[in-house]
Design a protein around this motif. Structure first.
Motif, PDB file in Angstrom:
ATOM      1  N   ALA A  66     -17.537  37.535  99.414  1.00  0.00           N
ATOM      2  CA  ALA A  66     -18.559  36.905 100.251  1.00  0.00           C
ATOM      3  C   ALA A  66     -19.345  35.813  99.518  1.00  0.00           C
ATOM      4  N   HIS A  67     -19.397  35.905  98.182  1.00  0.00           N
ATOM      5  CA  HIS A  67     -20.216  34.965  97.394  1.00  0.00           C
ATOM      6  C   HIS A  67     -19.419  34.394  96.228  1.00  0.00           C
ATOM      7  N   GLU A  68     -18.152  34.094  96.459  1.00  0.00           N
ATOM      8  CA  GLU A  68     -17.257  33.667  95.382  1.00  0.00           C
ATOM      9  C   GLU A  68     -17.770  32.444  94.630  1.00  0.00           C
ATOM     10  N   ALA A  69     -18.148  31.390  95.333  1.00  0.00           N
ATOM     11  CA  ALA A  69     -18.590  30.163  94.671  1.00  0.00           C
ATOM     12  C   ALA A  69     -19.848  30.402  93.843  1.00  0.00           C
ATOM     13  N   GLU A  70     -20.776  31.173  94.389  1.00  0.00           N
ATOM     14  CA  GLU A  70     -22.024  31.463  93.677  1.00  0.00           C
ATOM     15  C   GLU A  70     -21.761  32.269  92.404  1.00  0.00           C
ATOM     16  N   PHE A  71     -20.937  33.302  92.501  1.00  0.00           N
ATOM     17  CA  PHE A  71     -20.624  34.125  91.318  1.00  0.00           C
ATOM     18  C   PHE A  71     -19.851  33.325  90.280  1.00  0.00           C
ATOM     19  N   THR A  72     -18.919  32.495  90.720  1.00  0.00           N
ATOM     20  CA  THR A  72     -18.142  31.691  89.781  1.00  0.00           C
ATOM     21  C   THR A  72     -19.047  30.740  89.013  1.00  0.00           C
ATOM     22  N   ALA A  73     -19.980  30.109  89.698  1.00  0.00           N
ATOM     23  CA  ALA A  73     -20.902  29.182  89.031  1.00  0.00           C
ATOM     24  C   ALA A  73     -21.848  29.904  88.079  1.00  0.00           C
ATOM     25  N   ALA A  74     -22.346  31.071  88.489  1.00  0.00           N
ATOM     26  CA  ALA A  74     -23.326  31.797  87.682  1.00  0.00           C
ATOM     27  C   ALA A  74     -22.704  32.614  86.559  1.00  0.00           C
ATOM     28  N   ASN A  75     -21.442  33.022  86.729  1.00  0.00           N
ATOM     29  CA  ASN A  75     -20.809  33.956  85.790  1.00  0.00           C
ATOM     30  C   ASN A  75     -19.405  33.483  85.397  1.00  0.00           C
ATOM     31  N   PRO A  76     -19.304  32.379  84.670  1.00  0.00           N
ATOM     32  CA  PRO A  76     -17.971  31.832  84.385  1.00  0.00           C
ATOM     33  C   PRO A  76     -17.093  32.748  83.525  1.00  0.00           C
ATOM     34  N   VAL A  77     -17.659  33.477  82.585  1.00  0.00           N
ATOM     35  CA  VAL A  77     -16.845  34.351  81.734  1.00  0.00           C
ATOM     36  C   VAL A  77     -16.324  35.535  82.547  1.00  0.00           C
ATOM     37  N   CYS A  78     -17.195  36.172  83.301  1.00  0.00           N
ATOM     38  CA  CYS A  78     -16.824  37.334  84.108  1.00  0.00           C
ATOM     39  C   CYS A  78     -15.774  36.952  85.147  1.00  0.00           C
ATOM     40  N   THR A  79     -16.009  35.892  85.889  1.00  0.00           N
ATOM     41  CA  THR A  79     -15.052  35.495  86.915  1.00  0.00           C
ATOM     42  C   THR A  79     -13.766  34.955  86.286  1.00  0.00           C
ATOM     43  N   GLY A  80     -13.856  34.408  85.071  1.00  0.00           N
ATOM     44  CA  GLY A  80     -12.660  33.984  84.349  1.00  0.00           C
ATOM     45  C   GLY A  80     -11.783  35.172  83.989  1.00  0.00           C
ATOM     46  N   LYS A  81     -12.405  36.275  83.564  1.00  0.00           N
ATOM     47  CA  LYS A  81     -11.645  37.491  83.264  1.00  0.00           C
ATOM     48  C   LYS A  81     -10.971  38.015  84.533  1.00  0.00           C
ATOM     49  N   ILE A  82     -11.699  38.032  85.617  1.00  0.00           N
ATOM     50  CA  ILE A  82     -11.136  38.510  86.880  1.00  0.00           C
ATOM     51  C   ILE A  82      -9.955  37.633  87.290  1.00  0.00           C
ATOM     52  N   ALA A  83     -10.104  36.316  87.173  1.00  0.00           N
ATOM     53  CA  ALA A  83      -9.015  35.398  87.531  1.00  0.00           C
ATOM     54  C   ALA A  83      -7.788  35.641  86.654  1.00  0.00           C
ATOM     55  N   ARG A  84      -8.002  35.866  85.363  1.00  0.00           N
ATOM     56  CA  ARG A  84      -6.889  36.085  84.428  1.00  0.00           C
ATOM     57  C   ARG A  84      -6.113  37.356  84.769  1.00  0.00           C
ATOM     58  N   PHE A  85      -6.810  38.394  85.225  1.00  0.00           N
ATOM     59  CA  PHE A  85      -6.160  39.674  85.510  1.00  0.00           C
ATOM     60  C   PHE A  85      -5.507  39.736  86.896  1.00  0.00           C
ATOM     61  N   ARG A  86      -5.733  38.758  87.753  1.00  0.00           N
ATOM     62  CA  ARG A  86      -5.162  38.804  89.106  1.00  0.00           C
ATOM     63  C   ARG A  86      -3.651  38.968  89.093  1.00  0.00           C
ATOM     64  N   THR A  87      -2.984  38.370  88.121  1.00  0.00           N
ATOM     65  CA  THR A  87      -1.531  38.453  88.053  1.00  0.00           C
ATOM     66  C   THR A  87      -1.042  39.298  86.880  1.00  0.00           C
ATOM     67  N   ALA A  88      -1.951  39.878  86.115  1.00  0.00           N
ATOM     68  CA  ALA A  88      -1.568  40.699  84.958  1.00  0.00           C
ATOM     69  C   ALA A  88      -0.899  41.987  85.423  1.00  0.00           C
ATOM     70  N   ALA A  89      -0.001  42.485  84.603  1.00  0.00           N
ATOM     71  CA  ALA A  89       0.667  43.751  84.902  1.00  0.00           C
ATOM     72  C   ALA A  89      -0.360  44.870  85.016  1.00  0.00           C
ATOM     73  N   PHE A  90      -0.075  45.835  85.874  1.00  0.00           N
ATOM     74  CA  PHE A  90      -0.938  47.011  85.965  1.00  0.00           C
ATOM     75  C   PHE A  90      -0.960  47.709  84.608  1.00  0.00           C
ATOM     76  N   SER A  91      -2.117  48.189  84.227  1.00  0.00           N
ATOM     77  CA  SER A  91      -2.277  48.969  83.005  1.00  0.00           C
ATOM     78  C   SER A  91      -3.250  50.096  83.305  1.00  0.00           C
ATOM     79  N   SER A  92      -3.283  51.074  82.428  1.00  0.00           N
ATOM     80  CA  SER A  92      -4.128  52.242  82.657  1.00  0.00           C
ATOM     81  C   SER A  92      -5.601  51.875  82.695  1.00  0.00           C
TER      82      SER A  92
END
Length: 194
Positions: A92-118
């Motif tokens: 619901a607030h993707e643009a706002e979170f991306t602007a305010a939290n670049p490291v956190c949203t960067g981690k989330i973006a990186r894991f979108r295609t990462a293999a499942f892990s425990s």
């Protein structure tokens, strides 16, 4: 949820360190904090098990307070949010979170295609400041894997047939009746069922 069986803390830590080295070079590496949380969970609960989680189980995992990796907007308040609630908030607030939290949203973006892990959970909050204001009911409480869980949910990777492996500390007795009634035997590897 499917309970696979008991495991030892040595096995839990070996798996964690294999997949999440504390010395891995990436921005805001919190693997050492997660290792400390695992040790605190072991000292608090003393028992571990391997489980498999459906998408509904994953969406119900309670996340502790999360300051968004030093960003400008708190992702999870001190009273917690489930993975489903946090994912819905991010949608619901993707643009706002991306602007305010670049490291956190960067981690989330990186894991979108990462293999499942425990991922790592407990049945109740651990005695730590980030968990202090969470409800103390029995359930699934996050220890490690917040960015991965959110990424996989946001990317739609947790389809009805996909299951994730989790290592969980605590008494599974209150969760066992539900687990027995809604799951079928499955392999213990991460990733979707065939």
């Amino acid at each position: 949820m499917q309970i696979i069986g008991p495991t030892t803390f040595d096995e839990v830590r070996a798996l964690f360190h294999r997949d999440h080295p504390v010395t891995r070079a990436h921005e805001v590496n919190t693997n050492e904090d997660a290792d400390s949380a695992l040790r605190l969970a072991d000292a608090t609960f003393g028992t571990w098990a391997t489980i498999r989680l459906s998408r509904a189980d994953v969406r119900s995992v309670l996340l502790p307070w999360h300051l968004s990796c030093g960003g400008g907007r708190e992702l999870v308040p001190r009273t917690g949010l489930t993975v489903g609630q946090a994912a819905d908030l991010l949608r619901a607030h993707e643009a706002e979170f991306t602007a305010a939290n670049p490291v956190c949203t960067g981690k989330i973006a990186r894991f979108r295609t990462a293999a499942f892990s425990s991922i790592y959970l407990t049945t109740r909050p651990i005695p730590h400041d980030h968990y202090a204001d969470l409800p103390t009911d029995e359930g699934l409480v996050h220890l490690d894997g917040l960015h991965r869980l959110l990424a996989w949910e946001l990317a739609g990777r947790l389809s009805p047939g996909a299951e994730l492996t989790a290592l969980i500390a605590g008494d599974l007795t209150p969760l066992a009746p539900t687990a027995a009634s809604d799951s079928t035997p499955n392999a213990t590897t991460g990733g979707p069922r065939p």
